[in-house]
Scaffold this active site. Structure first.
Site, mmCIF file in Angstrom:
data_model
loop_
_atom_site.group_PDB
_atom_site.id
_atom_site.type_symbol
_atom_site.label_atom_id
_atom_site.label_comp_id
_atom_site.label_asym_id
_atom_site.label_seq_id
_atom_site.Cartn_x
_atom_site.Cartn_y
_atom_site.Cartn_z
ATOM 1 N N GLY A 270 2.225 18.285 -6.944
ATOM 2 C CA GLY A 270 1.551 18.938 -8.064
ATOM 3 C C GLY A 270 0.514 19.943 -7.618
ATOM 4 N N VAL A 272 -2.652 20.350 -8.584
ATOM 5 C CA VAL A 272 -4.014 19.888 -8.321
ATOM 6 C C VAL A 272 -4.114 19.316 -6.906
ATOM 7 C CG1 VAL A 272 -5.814 18.270 -9.017
ATOM 8 C CG2 VAL A 272 -4.487 19.452 -10.760
ATOM 9 N N GLU A 293 3.903 11.802 2.363
ATOM 10 C CA GLU A 293 5.364 11.897 2.216
ATOM 11 C C GLU A 293 5.871 13.316 2.166
ATOM 12 O OE1 GLU A 293 5.939 9.327 -1.079
ATOM 13 O OE2 GLU A 293 5.596 10.929 -2.504
ATOM 14 N N ASN A 383 8.009 12.635 -14.372
ATOM 15 C CA ASN A 383 8.765 12.643 -13.110
ATOM 16 C C ASN A 383 9.124 11.207 -12.732
ATOM 17 O OD1 ASN A 383 8.329 15.426 -13.005
ATOM 18 N ND2 ASN A 383 6.411 15.172 -11.916
ATOM 19 N N LYS A 407 -2.503 19.832 -22.602
ATOM 20 C CA LYS A 407 -1.978 20.438 -23.840
ATOM 21 C C LYS A 407 -3.043 21.247 -24.566
ATOM 22 C CE LYS A 407 1.996 18.496 -23.099
ATOM 23 N NZ LYS A 407 2.955 19.306 -22.372
#
Ligand code: 0RQ
Length: 503
Positions: A270, A272, A293, A383, A407
């Site tokens: 992501g 961030v 990972e 996800n 949002k």
């Protein structure tokens, strides 16, 4: 022999992607390579999707079980989901088409800790693995497989599958050879031995994957690139989050709880998470290591700047520009990167031993520190849990980061009660938003609630959270973790009904 396929036996099996796809039978379980847009097969999935579409047009249903390392790309997940060719997907996805199908109830998905997949497959939990479709970057003259830009579950797929299709991708850098460390020492209990990794740089296995040539039914050649989305450049919100994380790490060093070079970093997917890595590039720390990972852009930049000495992972997750940089000069990164099978990159034993500093993105946190990483409004999967649980439970310090609102401000990321739980309060040390950082270690639930509301909630939602918490302390059934059961999920309900959590 020359080129990427240097073994005669394997070379004799070269066929087209369409011919290989014909070898896959309806109803089979297929283990494919691929982890966050890296190292997935580029040709066979598309050919299989065409075959499925034709089959469906002719009134003959055709679906396969699709197992991978983690997410892949539109050519794999998207193509097969589009034609409804998957009956069960595991263990992680992030493709918009498959996400839509899953949330429309048309595709079954089981979301699993990434380190658990291999042992579950060995146990036979998902049935037999019929076929593996694995991308490699080359085949040596003695028949060993040179892995490509992700390792994921490939070792397990090659061992467990009855038949194997290989895709040999000459787009992948030849200099990947030697970067991987494939450990063949795992076993099921009671035969398990300690995983002998005591530093992220330790190599405990061999550089190549093994697969008996007799199992290989087809070899397909390709030169198609990995497809990863570009990261959005860090915005003000993610820079603020990164700033809070950096400040926290500095104070941990000052207080003698972390060494100056920190402990091995784990960073999730992501924008961030990537921004936090960019922040570390500008921070005061040197001699860093990573046991994580995925290696994303931010981590590559840390290696390039000399701040990160070395990184252990299972895959790359690089934007197109970072991939270009990496492929132009792969050899320069060779002694700084180790790619391992995901059951090792995410192994709880190793994560605990090394004392990883885990940083993962979230959907929402509640006032007591429970975390939802996966489900919007408790029911729509985004996800999957990925490796966040492997790391969070076992990390030395487990940090979760998120903007305080989503949002366009209609959703608070800090809620009275999470609508789905991925990480319980027991696995959550620190929550960070652009508003501030809440160190929850050592606090009782009520003290945690005060700290999360005051430090992390957006000012627009803070009074509402205070109000909920105050009233809960008067009329909750129990006062250890006070809740108003008829109200605790009302914020989510309001969003589903009216499109906003605001009153
Ligand atoms: O939706 O794309 O429709 O606008 O969720 O959110 O803000 O782009 O956040 O890219 O940092 O991802 C948790 C998904 C965050 C990720 C998650 C909506 C938001 C947007 C994405 P749109 P952002 P990020 C190792 C670690 C689990 C796996 C993991 C993740 C979309 O970090 O998948 O940690 N983590 N793996 O609008 C409603 C909320 C919302 C919300 C965000 N509270 N309510 N919608 N969104 N918060 C790596 C691997 O395991 C491979």
């Amino acid at each position: 022999m020359t080129g990427r396929i240097r073994n005669r036996q394997f070379a004799s099996k070269i066929v087209s992607a369409e011919e290989a796809a014909e070898m896959i039978e309806p109803g089979e379980n297929v283990g494919m390579s691929g982890f966050t847009g890296a190292g997935y097969p580029k040709e066979v999935p598309g050919a299989l999707a065409k075959r499925v579409a034709t089959s469906h047009e002719q009134g003959r249903p055709m679906k396969v079980g699709l197992w991978t390392g983690a997410s892949t790309a539109p050519e794999l997940d998207g193509a097969l989901a589009e034609v409804e060719g998957i009956y069960l997907r595991l263990p992680y996805q992030s493709d918009p088409v498959s996400r839509a199908k899953i949330n429309a109830g048309r595709l079954d998905y089981t979301d699993i800790h990434l380190s658990h997949v291999a042992q579950r497959v060995w146990q036979g939990i998902y049935g037999e693995l019929d076929l593996a479709v694995v991308e490699v970057s080359g085949i040596t003259s003695d028949g060993h497989l040179i892995p490509s830009s992700s390792v994921g579950n490939n070792k397990t797929w090659l061992e467990q599958a009855d038949r194997v299709i290989l895709e040999v991708n000459s787009w992948q850098s030849e200099h990947l050879d030697g970067m991987h460390d494939i450990y063949y020492g795992t076993a099921l209990p009671p035969h398990r031995k300690p995983i002998p990794i005591t530093h992220p740089a330790d190599r405990i296995g061999v550089p190549h994957l093994e697969c008996p040539a007799e199992k290989v039914i087809a070899v397909v050649e390709t030169e198609s690139p990995d497809r990863n989305a570009a990261f959005t450049p860090p915005d003000r919100t993610s820079e603020q989050i990164a700033g809070h994380v950096l400040g926290f790490l500095e104070s941990e060093v000052r207080n003698g709880r972390l060494p100056r070079e920190l402990l091995p970093l784990q960073s999730g997917v992501g924008n961030v998470a990537n921004a936090v890595l960019a922040g570390l590039g500008a921070g005061p720390f040197d001699g860093l290591t990573a046991y994580t990972e995925v290696i994303q852009d931010g981590m590559l930049q840390l290696i390039e700047s000399g701040k990160l000495q070395m990184a252990s992972a299972t895959a790359f997750s690089l934007s197109p520009t970072a991939v270009d940089r990496f492929n132009r000069d792969t050899a320069a990164y060779r002694d700084k990167i180790v790619l391992r099978p995901q059951e090792i990159s995410n192994h709880p034993e190793v994560v605990r031993r090394l004392g990883c500093l885990a940083m993962n993105g979230i959907v929402e946190a509640d006032i007591y520190g429970n975390i939802n990483s996966t489900h919007l409004m408790g029911s729509r999967v985004q996800n999957g849990i990925g490796g966040s649980g492997d790391f969070a439970r076992n990390a030395y310090v487990s940090i979760f980061v998120t903007p305080s609102q989503a949002k366009n401000g209609d959703v608070s990321a800090i809620v009275p009660m999470v609508s789905h739980v991925d990480h319980t309060e027991h696995d959550v040390d620190v929550v960070v938003t652009e508003q501030g950082l809440a160190d929850l270690r050592g606090l009782s639930p009520k003290k945690r609630a005060e700290r999360i509301i005051d430090r992390c909630a957006h000012p627009d939602f803070r009074p509402l959270l205070h109000d909920y918490f105050q009233r809960a302390q008067h009329s909750s059934f129990g006062l250890h973790t006070p809740h108003l059961l008829d109200e605790s999920l009302s914020w989510h309900h309001r969003f589903v009904q009216h499109g906003s959590m605001r009153g």
